[in-house]
Design a protein around this motif. Structure first.
Motif, mmCIF file in Angstrom:
data_model
loop_
_atom_site.group_PDB
_atom_site.id
_atom_site.type_symbol
_atom_site.label_atom_id
_atom_site.label_comp_id
_atom_site.label_asym_id
_atom_site.label_seq_id
_atom_site.Cartn_x
_atom_site.Cartn_y
_atom_site.Cartn_z
ATOM 1 N N ALA A 383 0.838 -1.201 0.000
ATOM 2 C CA ALA A 383 0.000 0.000 0.000
ATOM 3 C C ALA A 383 0.868 1.244 0.000
ATOM 4 O O ALA A 383 1.834 1.344 0.767
ATOM 5 C CB ALA A 383 -0.927 0.001 1.211
ATOM 6 N N GLY A 384 0.540 2.214 -0.870
ATOM 7 C CA GLY A 384 1.245 3.489 -0.917
ATOM 8 C C GLY A 384 0.633 4.381 -1.973
ATOM 9 O O GLY A 384 -0.054 3.920 -2.888
ATOM 10 N N LEU A 391 -4.380 9.703 -2.222
ATOM 11 C CA LEU A 391 -5.105 8.455 -1.983
ATOM 12 C C LEU A 391 -4.125 7.285 -2.014
ATOM 13 O O LEU A 391 -3.174 7.285 -2.798
ATOM 14 C CB LEU A 391 -6.184 8.250 -3.051
ATOM 15 C CG LEU A 391 -7.230 9.358 -3.176
ATOM 16 C CD1 LEU A 391 -8.157 9.076 -4.344
ATOM 17 C CD2 LEU A 391 -8.018 9.506 -1.876
ATOM 18 N N THR A 392 -4.370 6.302 -1.186
ATOM 19 C CA THR A 392 -3.481 5.142 -1.092
ATOM 20 C C THR A 392 -3.816 4.129 -2.174
ATOM 21 O O THR A 392 -4.970 3.710 -2.318
ATOM 22 C CB THR A 392 -3.589 4.481 0.292
ATOM 23 O OG1 THR A 392 -3.258 5.453 1.299
ATOM 24 C CG2 THR A 392 -2.632 3.305 0.399
ATOM 25 N N ASP A 393 -2.813 3.726 -2.940
ATOM 26 C CA ASP A 393 -2.959 2.743 -4.010
ATOM 27 C C ASP A 393 -2.411 1.397 -3.551
ATOM 28 O O ASP A 393 -1.800 1.283 -2.488
ATOM 29 C CB ASP A 393 -2.222 3.243 -5.256
ATOM 30 C CG ASP A 393 -2.589 4.677 -5.611
ATOM 31 O OD1 ASP A 393 -3.796 4.937 -5.762
ATOM 32 O OD2 ASP A 393 -1.681 5.525 -5.707
ATOM 33 N N LEU A 394 -2.642 0.359 -4.359
ATOM 34 C CA LEU A 394 -2.232 -0.990 -4.002
ATOM 35 C C LEU A 394 -1.397 -1.622 -5.107
ATOM 36 O O LEU A 394 -1.606 -1.344 -6.293
ATOM 37 C CB LEU A 394 -3.453 -1.873 -3.728
ATOM 38 C CG LEU A 394 -4.365 -1.451 -2.574
ATOM 39 C CD1 LEU A 394 -5.578 -2.368 -2.486
ATOM 40 C CD2 LEU A 394 -3.615 -1.425 -1.237
ATOM 41 N N LEU A 412 -4.927 1.667 -8.800
ATOM 42 C CA LEU A 412 -5.061 3.018 -8.273
ATOM 43 C C LEU A 412 -6.400 3.193 -7.581
ATOM 44 O O LEU A 412 -7.433 2.748 -8.075
ATOM 45 C CB LEU A 412 -4.918 4.043 -9.395
ATOM 46 C CG LEU A 412 -3.585 4.054 -10.153
ATOM 47 C CD1 LEU A 412 -3.600 5.138 -11.222
ATOM 48 C CD2 LEU A 412 -2.409 4.246 -9.207
ATOM 49 N N GLN A 413 -6.377 3.868 -6.448
ATOM 50 C CA GLN A 413 -7.616 4.156 -5.733
ATOM 51 C C GLN A 413 -8.316 5.348 -6.367
ATOM 52 O O GLN A 413 -7.680 6.350 -6.723
ATOM 53 C CB GLN A 413 -7.334 4.463 -4.254
ATOM 54 C CG GLN A 413 -8.606 4.652 -3.445
ATOM 55 C CD GLN A 413 -8.368 5.006 -1.991
ATOM 56 O OE1 GLN A 413 -9.290 5.361 -1.277
ATOM 57 N NE2 GLN A 413 -7.120 4.927 -1.544
ATOM 58 N N ASN A 414 -9.623 5.242 -6.509
ATOM 59 C CA ASN A 414 -10.392 6.361 -7.030
ATOM 60 C C ASN A 414 -11.037 7.140 -5.885
ATOM 61 O O ASN A 414 -10.927 6.769 -4.714
ATOM 62 C CB ASN A 414 -11.439 5.883 -8.043
ATOM 63 C CG ASN A 414 -12.428 4.897 -7.446
ATOM 64 O OD1 ASN A 414 -12.878 5.051 -6.302
ATOM 65 N ND2 ASN A 414 -12.787 3.869 -8.207
ATOM 66 N N ASN A 421 -8.093 0.718 -12.615
ATOM 67 C CA ASN A 421 -7.042 1.223 -13.503
ATOM 68 C C ASN A 421 -5.812 0.327 -13.388
ATOM 69 O O ASN A 421 -4.691 0.795 -13.204
ATOM 70 C CB ASN A 421 -6.704 2.669 -13.175
ATOM 71 C CG ASN A 421 -5.865 3.329 -14.245
ATOM 72 O OD1 ASN A 421 -5.698 2.799 -15.345
ATOM 73 N ND2 ASN A 421 -5.316 4.490 -13.927
ATOM 74 N N ALA A 422 -6.033 -0.980 -13.500
ATOM 75 C CA ALA A 422 -4.962 -1.942 -13.272
ATOM 76 C C ALA A 422 -3.908 -1.864 -14.363
ATOM 77 O O ALA A 422 -4.215 -1.657 -15.544
ATOM 78 C CB ALA A 422 -5.525 -3.363 -13.204
ATOM 79 N N GLN A 423 -2.673 -2.021 -13.956
ATOM 80 C CA GLN A 423 -1.560 -2.116 -14.887
ATOM 81 C C GLN A 423 -0.594 -3.145 -14.331
ATOM 82 O O GLN A 423 -0.302 -3.158 -13.127
ATOM 83 C CB GLN A 423 -0.871 -0.764 -15.059
ATOM 84 C CG GLN A 423 0.111 -0.715 -16.211
ATOM 85 C CD GLN A 423 0.602 0.698 -16.475
ATOM 86 O OE1 GLN A 423 0.220 1.642 -15.792
ATOM 87 N NE2 GLN A 423 1.460 0.854 -17.461
ATOM 88 N N VAL A 424 -0.105 -4.053 -15.195
ATOM 89 C CA VAL A 424 0.789 -5.110 -14.730
ATOM 90 C C VAL A 424 2.201 -4.838 -15.238
ATOM 91 O O VAL A 424 2.407 -4.272 -16.306
ATOM 92 C CB VAL A 424 0.313 -6.510 -15.176
ATOM 93 C CG1 VAL A 424 -1.006 -6.851 -14.539
ATOM 94 C CG2 VAL A 424 0.226 -6.605 -16.689
ATOM 95 N N PHE A 425 3.185 -5.274 -14.441
ATOM 96 C CA PHE A 425 4.585 -5.080 -14.760
ATOM 97 C C PHE A 425 5.321 -6.396 -14.498
ATOM 98 O O PHE A 425 5.149 -7.014 -13.433
ATOM 99 C CB PHE A 425 5.198 -3.975 -13.900
ATOM 100 C CG PHE A 425 4.462 -2.670 -13.980
ATOM 101 C CD1 PHE A 425 4.787 -1.724 -14.934
ATOM 102 C CD2 PHE A 425 3.416 -2.402 -13.107
ATOM 103 C CE1 PHE A 425 4.108 -0.517 -15.005
ATOM 104 C CE2 PHE A 425 2.730 -1.203 -13.166
ATOM 105 C CZ PHE A 425 3.067 -0.259 -14.126
#
Length: 596
Positions: A383-384, A391-394, A412-414, A421-425
């Motif tokens: 979390a950050g 806003l805290t994202d995951l 990303l938290q809305n 708004n998922a993005q994979v790396f």
């Protein structure tokens, strides 16, 4: 030694003049197809095995020759050189055409080796130099690896320290009272050297030694540091994982003047794994949240434990979860001032592969858990605030060895408290745990993940750089393979000529391609010398001294019937932190780029 960096390559562009090659009678203009691109440079003295010599190509935004309109991110600031895309290199000892190699650069994580089978990771400045360092628990090697970050932004390597058998969790804890971050390690193996905690003392310079071993009644797993006993001193809580009379409990070891006191136990569910500190009632005591990972009765749950004040807890809430909950994050995930919880369920099948978010309702209760599918076998959640919107994202770590694993997923938290708004790396092999931390001091959160596979791209940490906009970008690597490819395999290669101090290469402009497979209308080229290679064979950790490169790279126009007449006046300039003047064998004194 200075880290080799493409960042130092691109300083400015030069305004070049071009003129049409008139090979037809006046009044009958026509376009001619160029036959070749000739690039060459020469050094003041003969090539030597003490140095490596490079061509460097850039295919993006190269026609910006007017200084007033140059893209700022390419010529100044921390992103200088971020678009350099292809290298040709050779070592002075091997200056034959057969030994000239090519490398391409890709946006991928920077990997640093650690011990075998890493399962946990923590970060802090352990040597007082104001740089964030990394520690991993290595479950196969039975060690912890300490990686000290230097001013170059790179880890020089890992130093390993022996602990007990099967370390799976670790935390920082001030054990000796000297205000230095010591390390507590959870040794999970059911063996003579397992079922224990190892305490490693820090000498203040980032060197550790085993201070003591705490024997346990059952296999330990997750660790947490908090004030659980009301004496204003931090204590250690450990989840006893074993499904037995001695296990399925939380053991709190109160910190006393002479060390840990006798443990205080609280029964929880079956196979407790992750535990984190939380605040349930705003008193002066820390509370706990516990995941029970057993896939059956007594497991698949999350418990909130309220501290009594003597090291024990009462169970205030129990939430059913999907199968085999593993990763856990505690953070403020909505607009109130109460802790919220995010957890992953690692079962790779029905009722697994999920992320669950449990939000407080601001009145001491909780909203209905929000469950969403993620990739396969998620083992951790971080979390950050990644896009710096308050806003805290995951970030979810997905460890499965298939197309839906070996990666991390950013959510990303809305403004409504949801996550999307998922993005994979892509990271390494079997990533297991991670941390979000500003590693390079740019005020943006970066992501570091341990890759637990005892295999290629495992036994390592992978670093992805945050940009403050929610992206976790790979560190620009200097190689794509352990060993560079022979240049003769490139379709655009025509010939190479190497004399004692001059390197010439001919390229076919009709088949020359950038890394996207496009024919570039123009590109930038630079020539550089270093004291080490940029491939993983000769330079595993990407260290070296930059000796020379052109202060202003050359723009090459790959256009029909044109040649580049570069202006060489005052192209050379000082290199920050480089050896001045460069040694004669590293000093580039003449060069040319021509399309003909």
């Amino acid at each position: 030694m200075r880290t080799i960096s493409c960042v130092a390559v691109l300083m400015a562009l030069v305004v070049l003049t071009t003129c049409a090659r008139d090979k037809t009678p006046p009044g009958e203009p026509t376009e001619l197809e160029p036959a070749e691109i000739e690039l060459w440079f020469e050094t003041e003295a003969d090539f030597t095995s003490d140095f490596y010599y490079f061509f460097v190509f850039n295919f993006t935004n190269s026609p910006y020759t007017d200084e007033e309109y140059r893209p700022e991110h390419l010529v100044s600031g921390p992103n200088r050189g971020a678009r350099w895309e292809r290298y040709i290199m050779f070592n002075g000892e091997q200056h034959t055409a057969e030994n000239v190699k090519t490398l391409t650069k890709t946006d991928e994580p920077a990997f640093s080796a650690v011990g075998t089978g890493p399962r946990a990771i923590i970060s802090a400045d352990v040597n007082g130099d104001e740089f964030t360092d990394i520690v991993t628990a290595n479950s196969i090697a039975n060690t912890v690896s300490v990686l000290l970050l230097g001013s170059t932004g790179r880890f020089a390597g890992h130093v390993d320290y022996d602990v007990g058998d099967g370390p799976v969790a670790l935390t920082f804890f001030e054990f000796t009272g000297d205000e230095q971050p010591d390390i507590v390690v959870s040794n999970n193996a059911d063996s003579a050297e397992g079922n224990s905690l190892s305490i490693l003392g820090n000498d203040g310079a980032g060197n550790f030694s085993l201070l003591t071993t705490v024997e346990l009644l059952a296999q330990p797993h997750g660790l947490a540091v908090g004030e659980f006993t009301g004496d204003e001193a931090d204590d250690i809580a450990v989840a006893l994982f074993t499904d037995s009379e001695e296990g399925n409990r939380i053991a709190v070891f109160p910190m006393e003047e002479t060390g840990f006191g006798e443990p205080v136990y609280t029964e929880v569910g079956v196979n407790p794994t992750a535990i984190e500190v939380t605040d349930l009632n705003g008193d002066d005591l820390d509370d706990l949240v516990v995941l029970n990972s057993f896939n059956g009765d007594g497991g698949n749950s999350m418990m909130l434990l309220q501290a009594v004040g003597d090291g024990s807890f009462t169970i205030e809430h129990t939430f059913e979860t999907d199968r085999e909950p593993t990763g856990l994050a505690v953070a403020r995930l909505n607009a109130d001032e109460f802790d919220d919880y995010a957890l992953t369920s690692a079962y790779n099948g029905e009722l697994g592969n999920t992320l669950t978010v449990i939000l407080s309702d601001g009145e001491g209760g909780f909203h209905v858990p929000d469950v969403q599918a993620v990739g396969h076998a998620p083992t951790d959640v971080l979390a950050g605030d990644l896009n710096e919107d308050g806003l805290t994202d995951l970030v979810v770590v997905e460890s499965a060895l298939d197309a839906e694993g070996n990666r991390i997923r950013r959510l990303l938290q809305n403004e409504f408290g949801g996550f999307g708004n998922a993005q994979v790396f892509t990271v390494g092999k079997e990533p297991y745990a991670g941390v979000l931390v500003d590693l390079d001091g740019d005020s943006h959160l970066d992501c570091i993940v341990v890759n637990s596979a005892d295999d290629t791209l495992g036994n390592s940490i992978a670093l992805l750089k945050g940009d403050g906009e929610g992206n976790l970008q790979g560190i620009i690597a200097f190689w794509t393979d352990k060993e560079p490819e022979d240049i003769t395999n490139q379709v655009w290669y025509l010939s190479v000529s190497i004399t004692r101090n001059r390197f010439t290469i001919l390229l076919d402009p009709m088949v020359f391609r950038d890394l996207n497979g496009e024919v570039p209308a123009n590109f930038i080229v630079d020539f550089m010398t270093f004291d080490t290679g940029i491939d993983m064979i000769s330079n595993e950790y990407d260290y070296g001294i930059e000796y020379d490169w052109l202060h202003t790279p050359l723009v090459v126009n790959v256009e029909v019937g044109f040649e580049a007449n570069e202006e060489q006046d005052e192209l050379e300039g000082p290199i920050e932190d480089a050896v001045e003047p460069p040694p004669a064998a590293a000093n580039i004194v003449d060069w040319s780029a021509e399309v003909r």
